[in-house]
Design a protein around this motif. Structure first.
Motif, PDB file in Angstrom:
ATOM      1  N   ALA A  85       0.897  -1.145  -0.119  1.00  0.00           N
ATOM      2  CA  ALA A  85       0.069   0.035   0.145  1.00  0.00           C
ATOM      3  C   ALA A  85       0.968   1.069   0.098  1.00  0.00           C
ATOM      4  CB  ALA A  85      -0.781  -0.092   1.337  1.00  0.00           C
ATOM      5  N   ALA A  86       1.784   1.285   0.808  1.00  0.00           N
ATOM      6  CA  ALA A  86       2.943   2.340   0.898  1.00  0.00           C
ATOM      7  C   ALA A  86       3.567   2.677  -0.362  1.00  0.00           C
ATOM      8  CB  ALA A  86       3.914   2.294   1.912  1.00  0.00           C
ATOM      9  N   LEU A  87       4.056   1.307  -1.125  1.00  0.00           N
ATOM     10  CA  LEU A  87       4.580   1.711  -2.305  1.00  0.00           C
ATOM     11  C   LEU A  87       3.693   2.179  -3.539  1.00  0.00           C
ATOM     12  CD1 LEU A  87       6.960   1.222  -4.319  1.00  0.00           C
ATOM     13  CD2 LEU A  87       6.571  -1.331  -4.208  1.00  0.00           C
ATOM     14  N   ARG A  88       2.488   1.768  -3.417  1.00  0.00           N
ATOM     15  CA  ARG A  88       1.455   2.202  -4.346  1.00  0.00           C
ATOM     16  C   ARG A  88       1.223   3.616  -4.217  1.00  0.00           C
ATOM     17  NH1 ARG A  88      -1.614  -2.051  -2.603  1.00  0.00           N
ATOM     18  NH2 ARG A  88      -3.550  -0.489  -1.970  1.00  0.00           N
ATOM     19  N   ARG A  89       1.145   4.063  -3.060  1.00  0.00           N
ATOM     20  CA  ARG A  89       0.884   5.586  -2.707  1.00  0.00           C
ATOM     21  C   ARG A  89       2.026   6.533  -3.283  1.00  0.00           C
ATOM     22  NH1 ARG A  89      -1.187   3.594   2.418  1.00  0.00           N
ATOM     23  NH2 ARG A  89       0.736   4.271   3.284  1.00  0.00           N
ATOM     24  N   GLN A  90       3.256   5.849  -3.104  1.00  0.00           N
ATOM     25  CA  GLN A  90       4.328   6.644  -3.488  1.00  0.00           C
ATOM     26  C   GLN A  90       4.488   6.718  -4.971  1.00  0.00           C
ATOM     27  OE1 GLN A  90       6.349   8.268  -1.224  1.00  0.00           O
ATOM     28  NE2 GLN A  90       6.600   9.514  -2.904  1.00  0.00           N
ATOM     29  N   LEU A  91       4.198   5.631  -5.641  1.00  0.00           N
ATOM     30  CA  LEU A  91       4.130   5.506  -7.165  1.00  0.00           C
ATOM     31  C   LEU A  91       3.108   6.319  -7.662  1.00  0.00           C
ATOM     32  CD1 LEU A  91       4.339   1.571  -7.586  1.00  0.00           C
ATOM     33  CD2 LEU A  91       6.138   3.148  -8.274  1.00  0.00           C
ATOM     34  N   GLN A  92       2.036   6.607  -7.057  1.00  0.00           N
ATOM     35  CA  GLN A  92       0.782   7.456  -7.587  1.00  0.00           C
ATOM     36  C   GLN A  92       1.271   8.924  -7.563  1.00  0.00           C
ATOM     37  OE1 GLN A  92      -2.298   6.204  -4.956  1.00  0.00           O
ATOM     38  NE2 GLN A  92      -3.519   5.759  -6.728  1.00  0.00           N
ATOM     39  N   LEU A  93       2.224   9.206  -6.253  1.00  0.00           N
ATOM     40  CA  LEU A  93       2.693  10.682  -5.880  1.00  0.00           C
ATOM     41  C   LEU A  93       3.876  10.918  -6.931  1.00  0.00           C
ATOM     42  CD1 LEU A  93       2.678  10.648  -2.290  1.00  0.00           C
ATOM     43  CD2 LEU A  93       1.353  12.020  -3.595  1.00  0.00           C
ATOM     44  N   ASP A  94       4.715   9.749  -7.102  1.00  0.00           N
ATOM     45  CA  ASP A  94       5.946  10.418  -7.951  1.00  0.00           C
ATOM     46  C   ASP A  94       5.657   9.873  -9.630  1.00  0.00           C
ATOM     47  OD1 ASP A  94       7.340  11.184  -5.861  1.00  0.00           O
ATOM     48  OD2 ASP A  94       8.111   9.496  -5.254  1.00  0.00           O
ATOM     49  N   GLY A  95       4.948   9.036  -9.782  1.00  0.00           N
ATOM     50  CA  GLY A  95       4.738   8.892 -11.497  1.00  0.00           C
ATOM     51  C   GLY A  95       5.574   7.854 -11.836  1.00  0.00           C
ATOM     52  N   SER A  96       6.526   7.366 -11.175  1.00  0.00           N
ATOM     53  CA  SER A  96       7.571   6.392 -11.949  1.00  0.00           C
ATOM     54  C   SER A  96       8.471   5.634 -10.657  1.00  0.00           C
ATOM     55  CB  SER A  96       8.504   6.968 -12.935  1.00  0.00           C
ATOM     56  OG  SER A  96       9.380   7.649 -11.928  1.00  0.00           O
ATOM     57  N   THR A 108      12.567   8.786  -3.705  1.00  0.00           N
ATOM     58  CA  THR A 108      12.104   9.433  -2.691  1.00  0.00           C
ATOM     59  C   THR A 108      12.031   8.454  -1.706  1.00  0.00           C
ATOM     60  OG1 THR A 108      10.400  10.314  -4.168  1.00  0.00           O
ATOM     61  CG2 THR A 108       9.782  10.052  -1.891  1.00  0.00           C
ATOM     62  N   ILE A 109      11.710   7.154  -1.607  1.00  0.00           N
ATOM     63  CA  ILE A 109      11.686   6.169  -0.382  1.00  0.00           C
ATOM     64  C   ILE A 109      13.226   6.189   0.109  1.00  0.00           C
ATOM     65  CG2 ILE A 109      11.379   3.815   0.235  1.00  0.00           C
ATOM     66  CD1 ILE A 109       9.082   3.978  -1.995  1.00  0.00           C
ATOM     67  N   THR A 110      14.116   6.149  -0.679  1.00  0.00           N
ATOM     68  CA  THR A 110      15.495   5.728  -0.456  1.00  0.00           C
ATOM     69  C   THR A 110      15.898   7.193   0.578  1.00  0.00           C
ATOM     70  OG1 THR A 110      16.097   4.407  -2.151  1.00  0.00           O
ATOM     71  CG2 THR A 110      17.990   5.512  -1.096  1.00  0.00           C
ATOM     72  N   ALA A 111      15.541   8.209   0.057  1.00  0.00           N
ATOM     73  CA  ALA A 111      16.030   9.385   0.633  1.00  0.00           C
ATOM     74  C   ALA A 111      15.445   9.647   2.099  1.00  0.00           C
ATOM     75  CB  ALA A 111      15.461  10.811   0.109  1.00  0.00           C
ATOM     76  N   ARG A 112      14.033   9.151   2.385  1.00  0.00           N
ATOM     77  CA  ARG A 112      13.318   9.016   3.723  1.00  0.00           C
ATOM     78  C   ARG A 112      13.641   7.926   4.627  1.00  0.00           C
ATOM     79  NH1 ARG A 112       7.646  10.791   1.054  1.00  0.00           N
ATOM     80  NH2 ARG A 112       8.163  12.968   0.544  1.00  0.00           N
ATOM     81  N   ALA A 113      14.172   6.696   3.738  1.00  0.00           N
ATOM     82  CA  ALA A 113      14.186   5.667   4.567  1.00  0.00           C
ATOM     83  C   ALA A 113      15.270   5.626   5.954  1.00  0.00           C
ATOM     84  CB  ALA A 113      14.363   4.425   3.741  1.00  0.00           C
ATOM     85  N   THR A 114      14.956   4.989   6.903  1.00  0.00           N
ATOM     86  CA  THR A 114      15.732   4.688   8.035  1.00  0.00           C
ATOM     87  C   THR A 114      15.966   3.389   8.647  1.00  0.00           C
ATOM     88  OG1 THR A 114      14.041   5.273   9.745  1.00  0.00           O
ATOM     89  CG2 THR A 114      15.270   7.108   8.864  1.00  0.00           C
ATOM     90  N   GLY A 115      16.499   3.163   9.231  1.00  0.00           N
ATOM     91  CA  GLY A 115      16.725   1.704  10.021  1.00  0.00           C
ATOM     92  C   GLY A 115      17.074   0.667   8.975  1.00  0.00           C
ATOM     93  N   GLU A 116      16.472  -0.575   9.322  1.00  0.00           N
ATOM     94  CA  GLU A 116      16.683  -1.689   8.089  1.00  0.00           C
ATOM     95  C   GLU A 116      16.403  -1.444   6.486  1.00  0.00           C
ATOM     96  OE1 GLU A 116      15.727  -6.639   8.366  1.00  0.00           O
ATOM     97  OE2 GLU A 116      14.626  -5.199   9.408  1.00  0.00           O
ATOM     98  N   ALA A 117      15.193  -0.587   6.495  1.00  0.00           N
ATOM     99  CA  ALA A 117      14.966  -0.229   5.366  1.00  0.00           C
ATOM    100  C   ALA A 117      15.888   0.708   4.664  1.00  0.00           C
ATOM    101  CB  ALA A 117      13.647   0.384   5.173  1.00  0.00           C
ATOM    102  N   GLY A 118      16.517   1.797   5.430  1.00  0.00           N
ATOM    103  CA  GLY A 118      17.630   2.420   4.826  1.00  0.00           C
ATOM    104  C   GLY A 118      18.836   1.782   4.506  1.00  0.00           C
ATOM    105  N   GLN A 119      18.983   0.911   5.690  1.00  0.00           N
ATOM    106  CA  GLN A 119      20.236  -0.084   5.286  1.00  0.00           C
ATOM    107  C   GLN A 119      20.284  -0.709   3.902  1.00  0.00           C
ATOM    108  OE1 GLN A 119      22.904   0.262   6.845  1.00  0.00           O
ATOM    109  NE2 GLN A 119      24.064  -1.964   5.946  1.00  0.00           N
ATOM    110  N   TRP A 120      19.109  -1.358   3.611  1.00  0.00           N
ATOM    111  CA  TRP A 120      18.906  -2.178   2.484  1.00  0.00           C
ATOM    112  C   TRP A 120      18.889  -1.388   1.296  1.00  0.00           C
ATOM    113  CZ3 TRP A 120      18.767  -6.749   0.061  1.00  0.00           C
ATOM    114  CH2 TRP A 120      18.382  -6.673  -1.070  1.00  0.00           C
ATOM    115  N   LEU A 121      18.221  -0.207   1.203  1.00  0.00           N
ATOM    116  CA  LEU A 121      18.138   0.446  -0.027  1.00  0.00           C
ATOM    117  C   LEU A 121      19.574   1.202  -0.210  1.00  0.00           C
ATOM    118  CD1 LEU A 121      14.612   2.102   0.644  1.00  0.00           C
ATOM    119  CD2 LEU A 121      15.367   0.634  -1.038  1.00  0.00           C
ATOM    120  N   ARG A 122      20.258   1.222   0.643  1.00  0.00           N
ATOM    121  CA  ARG A 122      21.547   2.046   0.476  1.00  0.00           C
ATOM    122  C   ARG A 122      22.692   1.168   0.137  1.00  0.00           C
ATOM    123  NH1 ARG A 122      18.942   5.063   4.282  1.00  0.00           N
ATOM    124  NH2 ARG A 122      18.182   7.323   3.536  1.00  0.00           N
ATOM    125  N   HIS A 123      22.532  -0.286   0.651  1.00  0.00           N
ATOM    126  CA  HIS A 123      23.429  -1.187   0.619  1.00  0.00           C
ATOM    127  C   HIS A 123      22.916  -2.335   0.103  1.00  0.00           C
ATOM    128  CE1 HIS A 123      26.443   1.567   2.084  1.00  0.00           C
ATOM    129  NE2 HIS A 123      25.652   1.789   3.143  1.00  0.00           N
TER     130      HIS A 123
END
Length: 378
Positions: free
Chosen positions: A23-34, A41-56
């Motif tokens: 649901a969160a991914l769909r909402r962001q796709l609607q906002l960003d368009g691609s 956007t998600i990578t810039a905001r992500a923290t914790g385990e999500a941020g670690q995964w997205l950056r590494h």
């Protein structure tokens, strides 16, 4: 310029992000368009385990995902893209993407779910085979969950009848549960489709299967329940189907048979009592035709021409489009695999599948088992 391979990598990275729900991914796709912008956007905001995964991210894990998708007949259908099944768009918890082994165009066709008890009786298994075979012969895709009992019998009967069957599973699309259905899963991937919202490598977990059931109900025009106990997962599928405004059919049984009690409850709650597959097929003929009309409108391309044999004549709508002309030239009167048509036309599989569906609905092309297609017009 972003390539399809880049988009696919972005999707896989997001689908594997810890804590990022569909649901969160769909909402962001609607906002960003691609997906590319959503990933930023998600990578810039992500923290914790999500941020670690997205950056590494783990390159070996993503490499294995890409290798699976690179195999013939493997596909990723992403929310917001043309080949994503429109039947699922109304779901509040629609999956962000679907992994498919087999023919992805089956998800766009009229489906009837046939579900029931794992420990079905001999009579129940026979009913499942009879219903599935007749529904398949009448052009419906028979959808179920690859479980033992009713599910497995329905898949096999539909395929044996020369029709199409689709399995929605509760593991990654690269795994098979139960293990006894390895041969059936291979056959479905070769001549039907195996579908999962879970990333490759995901094992079976108890909570995966109720979620799998919502996709079976959502993809299908109707659900037929054949033998179910009062605690059966098939009752979950039937409830979800009813909540989604779909038709529910149930076979009655002996009052002394514990696997008839679930069906009797469904009938008391408003499911349609059914005794023959013809009753289901006739009841769902109208919705199936309406679905075909919607898909025609959804896939139509407004340009000026019609293909007749080797000539292009003046016409209306999609018929003038040169991509359709190329596809019909690529099709022979002998059965041709989907992968061969993708190679001959140079079009992505989602585009070829959509065009083939259009041509089939117009009576110019026939779909055959094994994701093969045959041209009918001269």
């Amino acid at each position: 310029m972003t390539t399809p391979a880049d988009r696919r990598y972005g999707w896989l990275l997001l689908l594997r992000t810890p804590g990022l729900g569909a649901a969160a991914l769909r909402r962001q796709l609607q906002l960003d368009g691609s997906v590319e912008q959503a990933l930023q956007t998600i990578t810039a905001r992500a923290t914790g385990e999500a941020g670690q995964w997205l950056r590494h991210p783990d390159p070996a894990l993503l490499g294995a995902d890409l290798a699976w998708l690179a195999e013939p007949g493997h596909h990723l259908l992403c929310w917001g893209e043309p080949d994503y099944p429109p039947q699922l768009l109304h779901l509040d918890d629609a999956p962000a993407a679907l992994f498919v082994a087999g023919d992805p165009s089956l998800l766009l066709r009229p489906q009837i779910a046939v579900v029931g008890a794992r420990g079905a009786s001999a009579a129940g298994r026979g009913h499942a085979r009879r219903f599935a075979a007749e529904l398949a012969r009448r052009g419906f895709v028979v959808t179920s969950g690859l479980a033992e009992g009713i599910d497995g019998e329905a898949h096999l009967a539909a395929l044996d009848a020369g029709g199409a069957s689709l399995a929605v599973i509760g593991t990654g699309a690269d795994r098979v549960y139960p293990a006894s259905h390895h041969a059936l899963a291979r056959r479905l991937a070769e001549t039907g489709a195996v579908v999962s919202e879970l990333v490759p490598g995901t094992p079976a977990r108890p909570w995966h299967f109720p979620r799998r059931n919502r996709l079976i109900a959502g993809l299908s025009l109707a659900t037929v329940v054949i033998e179910a106990g009062l605690q059966s997962g098939s009752l979950i599928t039937a409830r979800l189907a009813a909540e989604q405004g779909r038709e529910v059919f149930a076979l009655p049984g002996s009052i002394d048979h514990p696997l008839a009690r679930g069906c009797h409850r469904l009938i008391r709650e408003g499911a349609r009592l059914v005794e023959a597959p013809e009753e289901v097929a006739e009841a769902m003929a109208g919705p199936a035709a309406a679905m075909g009309t919607v898909l025609l409108e959804r896939l139509a391309i407004e340009t000026p021409a019609v293909v007749a044999g080797d000539r292009v004549a003046v016409g209306e709508g999609w018929r003038a489009d040169p991509e359709y002309v190329d596809l019909l030239h690529a099709l022979g009167h002998d059965p041709t695999p989907l992968e061969a048509l993708v190679e001959r036309t140079g079009q992505p599989v989602s585009a070829v599948s959509s065009m083939l569906l259009m041509l089939e609905l117009e009576g110019l092309v026939e779909s055959l088992s094994g994701a093969r297609y045959q041209r009918l017009e001269d």
